[in-house]
Motif scaffolding. Sequence first.
Motif, mmCIF file in Angstrom:
data_model
loop_
_atom_site.group_PDB
_atom_site.id
_atom_site.type_symbol
_atom_site.label_atom_id
_atom_site.label_comp_id
_atom_site.label_asym_id
_atom_site.label_seq_id
_atom_site.Cartn_x
_atom_site.Cartn_y
_atom_site.Cartn_z
ATOM 1 N N GLU A 177 -15.353 8.349 2.025
ATOM 2 C CA GLU A 177 -14.581 9.123 2.978
ATOM 3 C C GLU A 177 -13.714 8.182 3.819
ATOM 4 N N PRO A 178 -12.752 8.734 4.583
ATOM 5 C CA PRO A 178 -11.880 7.869 5.384
ATOM 6 C C PRO A 178 -12.625 6.886 6.273
ATOM 7 N N ALA A 179 -13.713 7.326 6.888
ATOM 8 C CA ALA A 179 -14.471 6.413 7.760
ATOM 9 C C ALA A 179 -15.023 5.237 6.970
ATOM 10 N N GLN A 180 -15.429 5.488 5.738
ATOM 11 C CA GLN A 180 -15.943 4.404 4.888
ATOM 12 C C GLN A 180 -14.816 3.483 4.441
ATOM 13 N N ALA A 181 -13.625 4.054 4.241
ATOM 14 C CA ALA A 181 -12.470 3.214 3.895
ATOM 15 C C ALA A 181 -12.155 2.243 5.027
ATOM 16 N N ILE A 182 -12.243 2.718 6.257
ATOM 17 C CA ILE A 182 -11.966 1.863 7.418
ATOM 18 C C ILE A 182 -12.962 0.718 7.501
ATOM 19 N N LEU A 183 -14.203 0.986 7.134
ATOM 20 C CA LEU A 183 -15.268 -0.017 7.241
ATOM 21 C C LEU A 183 -15.408 -0.883 5.996
ATOM 22 N N GLY A 184 -14.612 -0.592 4.968
ATOM 23 C CA GLY A 184 -14.751 -1.339 3.716
ATOM 24 C C GLY A 184 -16.012 -0.979 2.966
ATOM 25 N N LEU B 242 0.856 -1.188 0.000
ATOM 26 C CA LEU B 242 0.000 0.000 0.000
ATOM 27 C C LEU B 242 0.889 1.233 0.000
ATOM 28 N N ILE B 243 0.844 1.965 -1.110
ATOM 29 C CA ILE B 243 1.679 3.154 -1.263
ATOM 30 C C ILE B 243 0.769 4.377 -1.249
ATOM 31 N N GLY B 244 0.958 5.192 -0.225
ATOM 32 C CA GLY B 244 0.063 6.314 0.038
ATOM 33 C C GLY B 244 -0.804 5.965 1.234
ATOM 34 N N LEU B 245 -0.440 6.488 2.401
ATOM 35 C CA LEU B 245 -1.092 6.108 3.657
ATOM 36 C C LEU B 245 -1.808 7.291 4.303
ATOM 37 N N GLY B 246 -2.299 8.202 3.450
ATOM 38 C CA GLY B 246 -3.010 9.377 3.947
ATOM 39 C C GLY B 246 -4.414 9.050 4.389
ATOM 40 N N ASN B 247 -5.349 9.967 4.156
ATOM 41 C CA ASN B 247 -6.711 9.800 4.671
ATOM 42 C C ASN B 247 -7.366 8.512 4.174
ATOM 43 N N ILE B 248 -7.426 8.349 2.843
ATOM 44 C CA ILE B 248 -8.066 7.148 2.295
ATOM 45 C C ILE B 248 -7.122 5.953 2.375
ATOM 46 N N GLY B 249 -5.866 6.153 2.024
ATOM 47 C CA GLY B 249 -4.900 5.061 2.093
ATOM 48 C C GLY B 249 -4.748 4.532 3.508
ATOM 49 N N LYS C 268 -6.014 0.238 7.589
ATOM 50 C CA LYS C 268 -6.672 -0.296 8.787
ATOM 51 C C LYS C 268 -7.654 -1.388 8.411
ATOM 52 N N ARG C 269 -8.395 -1.199 7.323
ATOM 53 C CA ARG C 269 -9.364 -2.195 6.892
ATOM 54 C C ARG C 269 -8.679 -3.524 6.574
ATOM 55 N N LEU C 270 -7.590 -3.462 5.840
ATOM 56 C CA LEU C 270 -6.864 -4.681 5.485
ATOM 57 C C LEU C 270 -6.345 -5.388 6.730
ATOM 58 N N LEU C 271 -5.740 -4.621 7.625
ATOM 59 C CA LEU C 271 -5.189 -5.216 8.839
ATOM 60 C C LEU C 271 -6.293 -5.813 9.709
ATOM 61 N N ASP C 272 -7.423 -5.115 9.776
ATOM 62 C CA ASP C 272 -8.549 -5.632 10.567
ATOM 63 C C ASP C 272 -9.073 -6.947 10.010
ATOM 64 N N ARG C 273 -8.909 -7.141 8.710
ATOM 65 C CA ARG C 273 -9.365 -8.380 8.082
ATOM 66 C C ARG C 273 -8.282 -9.453 8.028
ATOM 67 N N GLY C 274 -7.175 -9.223 8.728
ATOM 68 C CA GLY C 274 -6.115 -10.205 8.825
ATOM 69 C C GLY C 274 -5.174 -10.243 7.633
ATOM 70 N N ILE C 275 -5.174 -9.186 6.823
ATOM 71 C CA ILE C 275 -4.295 -9.099 5.645
ATOM 72 C C ILE C 275 -3.135 -8.175 5.993
ATOM 73 N N GLY C 276 -1.925 -8.678 5.877
ATOM 74 C CA GLY C 276 -0.755 -7.874 6.184
ATOM 75 C C GLY C 276 -0.567 -6.748 5.190
ATOM 76 N N VAL C 277 0.006 -5.648 5.652
ATOM 77 C CA VAL C 277 0.260 -4.486 4.800
ATOM 78 C C VAL C 277 1.740 -4.141 4.849
ATOM 79 N N VAL C 278 2.341 -4.017 3.659
ATOM 80 C CA VAL C 278 3.684 -3.466 3.518
ATOM 81 C C VAL C 278 3.509 -2.101 2.880
ATOM 82 N N GLY C 279 3.821 -1.035 3.610
ATOM 83 C CA GLY C 279 3.431 0.295 3.165
ATOM 84 C C GLY C 279 4.571 1.266 3.005
#
Length: 308
Positions: free
Chosen positions: A124-131, A6-13, A18-29
């Motif tokens: 929005e960022p909140a929606q990104a967190i929730l998928g 994941l390249i770009g870790l701002g508001n949406i990124g 967080k969404r990926l990590l919450d779902r058990g998917i590792g992130v290299v950012g």
Amino acid sequence: MNEVGLIGLGNIGGGMCKRLLDRGIGVVGFDVSSAAATAAAELGAKIESSPAAVAQQVDIIVTSLPNPAIVRDVYLGGEGLVAKARRGSTLIETSTIDPNTMRHVGEAAAAAGIDILDVALSGEPAQAILGELVFQVGGADELIDRHLDLLQVLAKKINRTGGIGTAKTVKLVNNLMSLGNVAVAAEAFVLGVKCGMEPKRLYDILSVSGGRSAHFVTGFSKVIEDDYRASFKTSLALKDIKLILDLANDEHYPVRLAPVIASLYGDALEQGLGEDNFTSVVKGYETAAGCTLAHNVNRDCGKTRVTK
């Protein structure tokens, strides 16, 4: 899909991280902002020093970047993704950029044996967190199908738009409509208040009337509370409308309303409203009318009308 770049870790990124990590998917950012990178690391992401370092570790990379110039650098630079990603990797580009840049990136990736998906997102960022983002996705159906599980982790709805570049086109066309809707609503709403309507009463009526839009319903409920906290900044609105003007120019298409919309958001930026929500375009009309839309603020707006 055990690990995703994941390249770009701002508001949406950052929300997608967080969404990926919450779902058990590792992130290299990676992010040029140390604050964004630190925030992602605190969530559990592994942070690398460059896009190239990310590309050398994973086979799927999602990018969420600020503008076309940065996208070109991250993808096409000497240390960029096209040069450094593993052959057979998939790059998923989600930034708001012009379709010509997207096609250029796609052609370079294909020539290097790298798959690419053109994604335009809404939310929005909140929606990104929730998928709960909405994805417009351009690319081969087979490639979309192959990565559908990942896309569905990040988005609640996925629309297929066609070839590479088509998702960015849909995004810009949609944003032209959205920015225009808010600008027209600002002009109309202030006129109504200028004519003596109480703002809350006017909002309640217009929010269920034929002229409403999704952005009017959600945005102007906050405007009448004098709440301009940004879900989509005025500065980003101006960036997008400039992309739209460039696209129309490239296509030799004589837009007539877009330049007017651009000038309104440009005026808002000059007023120092760049960090406010894009509904701040209403403030220029408030100044001209000599009143405010905030329903709990004393005003003489309706008392200054001239009767012929």
